[in-house]
Write a protein that holds these residues in place. Sequence first.
Motif, PDB file in Angstrom:
ATOM      1  N   GLY A   1       0.830  -1.203   0.000  1.00  0.00           N
ATOM      2  CA  GLY A   1       0.000   0.000   0.000  1.00  0.00           C
ATOM      3  C   GLY A   1       0.862   1.250   0.000  1.00  0.00           C
ATOM      4  N   ARG A   2       1.960   1.192   0.719  1.00  0.00           N
ATOM      5  CA  ARG A   2       2.881   2.333   0.777  1.00  0.00           C
ATOM      6  C   ARG A   2       3.416   2.654  -0.625  1.00  0.00           C
ATOM      7  NH1 ARG A   2       6.996   4.341   4.683  1.00  0.00           N
ATOM      8  NH2 ARG A   2       8.947   4.686   3.575  1.00  0.00           N
ATOM      9  N   MET A   3       3.861   1.615  -1.332  1.00  0.00           N
ATOM     10  CA  MET A   3       4.426   1.865  -2.665  1.00  0.00           C
ATOM     11  C   MET A   3       3.331   2.233  -3.665  1.00  0.00           C
ATOM     12  SD  MET A   3       7.638  -0.820  -2.742  1.00  0.00           S
ATOM     13  CE  MET A   3       6.981  -2.167  -1.747  1.00  0.00           C
ATOM     14  N   PHE A   4       2.110   1.715  -3.448  1.00  0.00           N
ATOM     15  CA  PHE A   4       0.985   2.151  -4.286  1.00  0.00           C
ATOM     16  C   PHE A   4       0.730   3.642  -4.075  1.00  0.00           C
ATOM     17  CE2 PHE A   4      -3.395   3.218  -5.066  1.00  0.00           C
ATOM     18  CZ  PHE A   4      -3.653   2.643  -6.302  1.00  0.00           C
ATOM     19  N   CYS A   5       0.723   4.056  -2.810  1.00  0.00           N
ATOM     20  CA  CYS A   5       0.467   5.480  -2.508  1.00  0.00           C
ATOM     21  C   CYS A   5       1.538   6.377  -3.136  1.00  0.00           C
ATOM     22  CB  CYS A   5       0.427   5.722  -1.000  1.00  0.00           C
ATOM     23  SG  CYS A   5      -1.049   5.068  -0.215  1.00  0.00           S
ATOM     24  N   MET A   6       2.775   5.901  -3.132  1.00  0.00           N
ATOM     25  CA  MET A   6       3.855   6.705  -3.733  1.00  0.00           C
ATOM     26  C   MET A   6       3.593   6.892  -5.232  1.00  0.00           C
ATOM     27  SD  MET A   6       7.153   5.134  -1.855  1.00  0.00           S
ATOM     28  CE  MET A   6       7.722   5.745  -0.284  1.00  0.00           C
ATOM     29  N   ALA A   7       3.199   5.807  -5.901  1.00  0.00           N
ATOM     30  CA  ALA A   7       2.907   5.898  -7.345  1.00  0.00           C
ATOM     31  C   ALA A   7       1.707   6.822  -7.572  1.00  0.00           C
ATOM     32  CB  ALA A   7       2.636   4.507  -7.908  1.00  0.00           C
ATOM     33  N   ALA A   8       0.688   6.687  -6.721  1.00  0.00           N
ATOM     34  CA  ALA A   8      -0.526   7.488  -6.881  1.00  0.00           C
ATOM     35  C   ALA A   8      -0.241   8.976  -6.663  1.00  0.00           C
ATOM     36  CB  ALA A   8      -1.589   6.991  -5.892  1.00  0.00           C
ATOM     37  N   ARG A   9       0.539   9.260  -5.654  1.00  0.00           N
ATOM     38  CA  ARG A   9       0.893  10.660  -5.353  1.00  0.00           C
ATOM     39  C   ARG A   9       1.624  11.290  -6.515  1.00  0.00           C
ATOM     40  NH1 ARG A   9       2.336  13.070   0.267  1.00  0.00           N
ATOM     41  NH2 ARG A   9       0.202  12.846   0.933  1.00  0.00           N
ATOM     42  N   ARG A  10       2.578  10.531  -7.066  1.00  0.00           N
ATOM     43  CA  ARG A  10       3.368  11.062  -8.176  1.00  0.00           C
ATOM     44  C   ARG A  10       2.460  11.469  -9.332  1.00  0.00           C
ATOM     45  NH1 ARG A  10       5.376   8.674 -12.520  1.00  0.00           N
ATOM     46  NH2 ARG A  10       5.087   6.566 -11.732  1.00  0.00           N
ATOM     47  N   MET A  11       1.366  10.727  -9.495  1.00  0.00           N
ATOM     48  CA  MET A  11       0.459  10.992 -10.610  1.00  0.00           C
ATOM     49  C   MET A  11      -0.653  11.963 -10.239  1.00  0.00           C
ATOM     50  SD  MET A  11       0.299   7.048 -11.900  1.00  0.00           S
ATOM     51  CE  MET A  11      -0.632   7.299 -13.419  1.00  0.00           C
ATOM     52  N   GLY A  12      -0.602  12.502  -9.009  1.00  0.00           N
ATOM     53  CA  GLY A  12      -1.581  13.527  -8.630  1.00  0.00           C
ATOM     54  C   GLY A  12      -2.880  12.997  -8.077  1.00  0.00           C
ATOM     55  N   TYR A  13      -2.914  11.715  -7.717  1.00  0.00           N
ATOM     56  CA  TYR A  13      -4.097  11.159  -7.057  1.00  0.00           C
ATOM     57  C   TYR A  13      -3.975  11.382  -5.559  1.00  0.00           C
ATOM     58  CZ  TYR A  13      -5.481   8.819 -11.356  1.00  0.00           C
ATOM     59  OH  TYR A  13      -5.891   8.558 -12.639  1.00  0.00           O
ATOM     60  N   ARG A  14      -5.088  11.271  -4.874  1.00  0.00           N
ATOM     61  CA  ARG A  14      -5.069  11.326  -3.406  1.00  0.00           C
ATOM     62  C   ARG A  14      -5.441   9.948  -2.867  1.00  0.00           C
ATOM     63  NH1 ARG A  14      -8.615  15.724  -1.467  1.00  0.00           N
ATOM     64  NH2 ARG A  14      -9.807  15.399  -3.372  1.00  0.00           N
ATOM     65  N   THR A  15      -4.991   9.651  -1.680  1.00  0.00           N
ATOM     66  CA  THR A  15      -5.167   8.284  -1.157  1.00  0.00           C
ATOM     67  C   THR A  15      -5.668   8.287   0.286  1.00  0.00           C
ATOM     68  OG1 THR A  15      -2.831   8.286  -0.509  1.00  0.00           O
ATOM     69  CG2 THR A  15      -3.355   7.237  -2.602  1.00  0.00           C
ATOM     70  N   VAL A  16      -6.499   7.293   0.568  1.00  0.00           N
ATOM     71  CA  VAL A  16      -6.914   7.017   1.951  1.00  0.00           C
ATOM     72  C   VAL A  16      -6.611   5.542   2.213  1.00  0.00           C
ATOM     73  CG1 VAL A  16      -8.843   6.871   3.580  1.00  0.00           C
ATOM     74  CG2 VAL A  16      -8.779   8.724   1.894  1.00  0.00           C
ATOM     75  N   VAL A  17      -5.808   5.301   3.214  1.00  0.00           N
ATOM     76  CA  VAL A  17      -5.429   3.927   3.562  1.00  0.00           C
ATOM     77  C   VAL A  17      -6.234   3.464   4.777  1.00  0.00           C
ATOM     78  CG1 VAL A  17      -3.549   2.685   4.704  1.00  0.00           C
ATOM     79  CG2 VAL A  17      -3.103   3.892   2.581  1.00  0.00           C
ATOM     80  N   TRP A  18      -6.831   2.289   4.642  1.00  0.00           N
ATOM     81  CA  TRP A  18      -7.540   1.673   5.780  1.00  0.00           C
ATOM     82  C   TRP A  18      -6.677   0.506   6.247  1.00  0.00           C
ATOM     83  CZ3 TRP A  18     -13.093  -0.851   5.232  1.00  0.00           C
ATOM     84  CH2 TRP A  18     -13.528  -1.259   6.499  1.00  0.00           C
ATOM     85  N   THR A  19      -6.097   0.656   7.428  1.00  0.00           N
ATOM     86  CA  THR A  19      -5.024  -0.237   7.867  1.00  0.00           C
ATOM     87  C   THR A  19      -5.497  -1.571   8.439  1.00  0.00           C
ATOM     88  OG1 THR A  19      -5.068   0.589  10.113  1.00  0.00           O
ATOM     89  CG2 THR A  19      -3.648   1.767   8.543  1.00  0.00           C
ATOM     90  N   GLY A  20      -6.744  -1.615   8.905  1.00  0.00           N
ATOM     91  CA  GLY A  20      -7.189  -2.815   9.617  1.00  0.00           C
ATOM     92  C   GLY A  20      -6.663  -2.855  11.041  1.00  0.00           C
ATOM     93  N   GLY A  21      -5.998  -1.775  11.444  1.00  0.00           N
ATOM     94  CA  GLY A  21      -5.429  -1.730  12.792  1.00  0.00           C
ATOM     95  C   GLY A  21      -4.101  -2.451  12.889  1.00  0.00           C
ATOM     96  N   LEU A  22      -3.565  -2.865  11.738  1.00  0.00           N
ATOM     97  CA  LEU A  22      -2.285  -3.591  11.721  1.00  0.00           C
ATOM     98  C   LEU A  22      -1.151  -2.588  11.524  1.00  0.00           C
ATOM     99  CD1 LEU A  22      -3.565  -6.325   9.236  1.00  0.00           C
ATOM    100  CD2 LEU A  22      -3.435  -6.507  11.729  1.00  0.00           C
ATOM    101  N   GLU A  23       0.089  -3.069  11.696  1.00  0.00           N
ATOM    102  CA  GLU A  23       1.231  -2.184  11.452  1.00  0.00           C
ATOM    103  C   GLU A  23       1.113  -1.652  10.021  1.00  0.00           C
ATOM    104  OE1 GLU A  23       5.162  -3.818  10.931  1.00  0.00           O
ATOM    105  OE2 GLU A  23       6.091  -2.008  11.681  1.00  0.00           O
TER     106      GLU A  23
END
Length: 380
Positions: free
Chosen positions: A19-41
């Motif tokens: 998810g972290r690397m997905f968010c990096m790719a998304a940010r670079r392309m100007g998308y915004r992201t919301v991560v739902w962690t499940g309460g895990l690390e």
Amino acid sequence: MDTFAPGTVIGIIGGGQLGRMFCMAARRMGYRTVVWTGGLEAPAIVVADQAIDLPFDDPAALADFVSRVTVATVEFENIPRATLDAVAAAIPLHPSPDALATCQNREREKTFLRTHGIPCAPFEVVASADELAAALTRIGTPAVLKTADFGYDGKGQRKLTGGEDPAEVWRDFQGARAVLEAFIPFELELSVMVARDAHGRTACFDPAENRHRHHILDVSIVPARVPAAVAGEARRIAIQVASALEYRGIMGVEFFMLPDGTLLVNEMAPRPHNSGHHTIDACATSQFEQQLRAVCGLPLGSTRLLAPAVMLNLLGDMWIDETTAPDWTPVFADGEAYLHLYGKRHAIGRRKMGHANFIGPDTTDCLARAEALKARWLGT
Ligand code: AMP
């Protein structure tokens, strides 16, 4: 057909390094992201625009997630089916809950493969000690017993060589259901990352040759050192799997290759995969951007390999102690090695802390450089 342009808020179920690397790719392309962690690390939190740091079965978290995002995807397959269905009822979710459910359970996964005539190891589903004993007489030994649910990186598995008492094995196993499969004397393991878009078009990355250490991916070598016909067959099967699942997104299909070149599917990962991490530095499009393209209804990007590559996983056992990383100087001194760290605070055991991609003129050169640094970091 739904197309989501840059600026759209993408939801990611799961907050791990994928998810972290997905968010990096998304940010670079100007998308915004919301991560739902499940309460895990959740190493993705620090790179997401927003995070919901609550369990997957929390109704308030679900309502919050679907209200904040326009389209969603996953980076982790072990998400409760009810959560997936609830998300998909509210917003587009790719891949679909059905595809995810097939891949998150070995019984469904293997049955899917058999139903579609896709080659895999001979197997039987067992739900009791008696069924295990009966299956062992048919499958023979050696065999591998795997829990049906939540298998990941060799967890929930036991190799049976023939001398065991099925009743004792079953008691130890504590599995409600399991799959007994023939042990495959494979020559090597391969994987193919395949993306399938909203129109059913597919694109495969070059097959990766995967070596494991303690049942965890150690290195991926790309392109895999196999005959062209085997690489072509791996791509064909990966596309067959994605198409039969009516898949949308990116997935990893893992194979065993027998000495005669025959391929058997071991398992599917309905998300980016560790064996696709080289794509960040070595391919025209990364597996994470490809996932985003498929999920957002964009055309798929080129999967062209720009240079031979080796990905080396950096596991916790390379750390000097729980909080002290090894000396990264040699990786920086190599002008074509790229360090990716996931920002995890504690290096415990074999936790995946990061990876390094080595690119170069050929895989022999990349592998030699990766192995030299690995030996140094492991102190061997
Ligand atoms: P899995 O969790 O199913 O991916 O299994 C983890 C690793 O265990 C695989 O990558 C193989 O190295 C090994 N393994 C799993 N199943 C088998 C099998 N049927 N025969 C031989 N090795 C296996």
